[in-house]
Design a protein around this motif. Structure first.
Motif, PDB file in Angstrom:
ATOM      1  N   UNK A  29       0.848  -1.201   0.000  1.00 17.44           N
ATOM      2  CA  UNK A  29       0.000   0.000   0.000  1.00 17.44           C
ATOM      3  C   UNK A  29       0.882   1.249   0.000  1.00 17.44           C
ATOM      4  N   UNK A  30       0.313   2.426  -0.325  1.00 15.23           N
ATOM      5  CA  UNK A  30       1.089   3.668  -0.266  1.00 15.23           C
ATOM      6  C   UNK A  30       1.701   3.874   1.119  1.00 15.23           C
ATOM      7  N   UNK A  31       2.996   4.173   1.134  1.00 17.48           N
ATOM      8  CA  UNK A  31       3.688   4.329   2.412  1.00 17.48           C
ATOM      9  C   UNK A  31       3.810   3.034   3.167  1.00 17.48           C
ATOM     10  N   UNK A  32       3.702   1.910   2.444  1.00 21.32           N
ATOM     11  CA  UNK A  32       3.649   0.595   3.071  1.00 21.32           C
ATOM     12  C   UNK A  32       4.758   0.278   4.046  1.00 21.32           C
ATOM     13  N   UNK A  33       6.035   0.457   3.683  1.00  9.35           N
ATOM     14  CA  UNK A  33       7.110   0.114   4.621  1.00  9.35           C
ATOM     15  C   UNK A  33       7.001   0.849   5.953  1.00  9.35           C
ATOM     16  N   UNK A  34       6.646   2.136   5.901  1.00 12.03           N
ATOM     17  CA  UNK A  34       6.514   2.904   7.130  1.00 12.03           C
ATOM     18  C   UNK A  34       5.357   2.362   7.970  1.00 12.03           C
TER      19      UNK A  34
END
Length: 264
Positions: free
Chosen positions: A234-239
């Motif tokens: 998802x958008x910004x997934x790693x964070x």
């Protein structure tokens, strides 16, 4: 630390069964810290599997592994039986008894998994278990509806976790000890973060089960590991994944406090 629980119990009985059940909360804390670490690793790009079976298996990777797993199995079984006893208490309301029954099943499953791994069984894969479960349900009459109902139930559980965390209702599970009131803010913060993070992960698991039902594809059903993978994309997934991992670790630390302060 304060509590407004309406339970007829004073918070402790002090017997061996209670002490073993409290140890179950502590072992759950260890599992959530390990699971949180695995999720953070995934968020940072490492290869890992984020499920409780693998977290339990990691306890066995040392000379005392079998002993630790056997002790974990006993502690989880004691906690499962304690919750089962709560589910049968006639002076509890129906919702509390239902929640206790659900927890009894959960801790019994963890006891079985701990014992199985201690005896040499493979840790298994959480996603494969979820897919197998969804596939079995789909073979039954109205199977897709059953899978969808499971997904909606998991989503409801996710909402329960988030509300319990944000509204600090988990404090009702705790009792204050004289001279330890200063622990309140720290434990409260860990509970808020931990319950919310678990709610986020369960929400994704529930959505994936509903997706499996809508598409008649049991392979779309996933466990926590699959939910983490979905969040990673998802958008910004790693964070987001790192934050969820830290939240699981926070829940683990909260569980250590619960082992001591829980109303039993």
């Amino acid at each position: 630390m304060t509590s407004t629980s309406s339970s007829p119990r004073s918070g402790t009985t002090g017997d061996i069964w209670e002490k073993a059940a409290r140890t179950g909360y502590a072992v759950s804390g260890v599992l959530h810290v390990v699971l949180g670490f695995l999720i953070v690793k995934i968020g940072l790009g490492a290869n890992a599997e984020a499920d409780q079976s693998h977290a339990l298996a990691s306890l066995g990777h040392n000379p005392l592994g079998t002993v630790l797993l056997a002790a974990a199995a006993i502690a989880f079984l004691a906690l499962a039986l304690w919750q089962a006893a709560d589910a049968l208490r006639s002076d509890e309301d129906a919702m509390d008894r239902l929640k206790a029954a659900g927890k009894a099943v959960l801790y019994a499953a963890l006891a079985f998994t701990s014992a199985s791994i201690a005896m040499g069984s493979s840790a298994g894969n959480g996603d494969q278990k979820a897919q197998g479960f969804a596939g079995t349900l789909m073979q039954a009459p109205a199977g897709r509806l059953l899978v969808g109902a499971v997904g909606l139930g998991i989503i409801a559980g996710a909402g329960y976790h988030v509300v319990k965390g944000v509204r600090r209702k988990f404090l009702e599970d705790l009792r204050a000890l004289p001279g330890h009131e200063h622990l309140g803010k720290g434990v409260t913060g860990l509970g808020i973060v931990g319950y919310t993070a678990k709610g986020v992960a369960l929400l994704v698991v529930g959505i994936l089960f509903v997706s499996a039902a809508l598409t008649a594809n049991p392979d779309k059903a996933k466990g926590v590991d699959g939910a983490v993978e979905w969040l990673l994309g998802a958008p910004g997934g790693p964070v987001v994944v790192v934050l969820v991992g830290l939240g699981f670790a926070a829940y683990g630390l909260y569980s250590f406090a619960r082992a001591r302060y829980a109303r039993m």
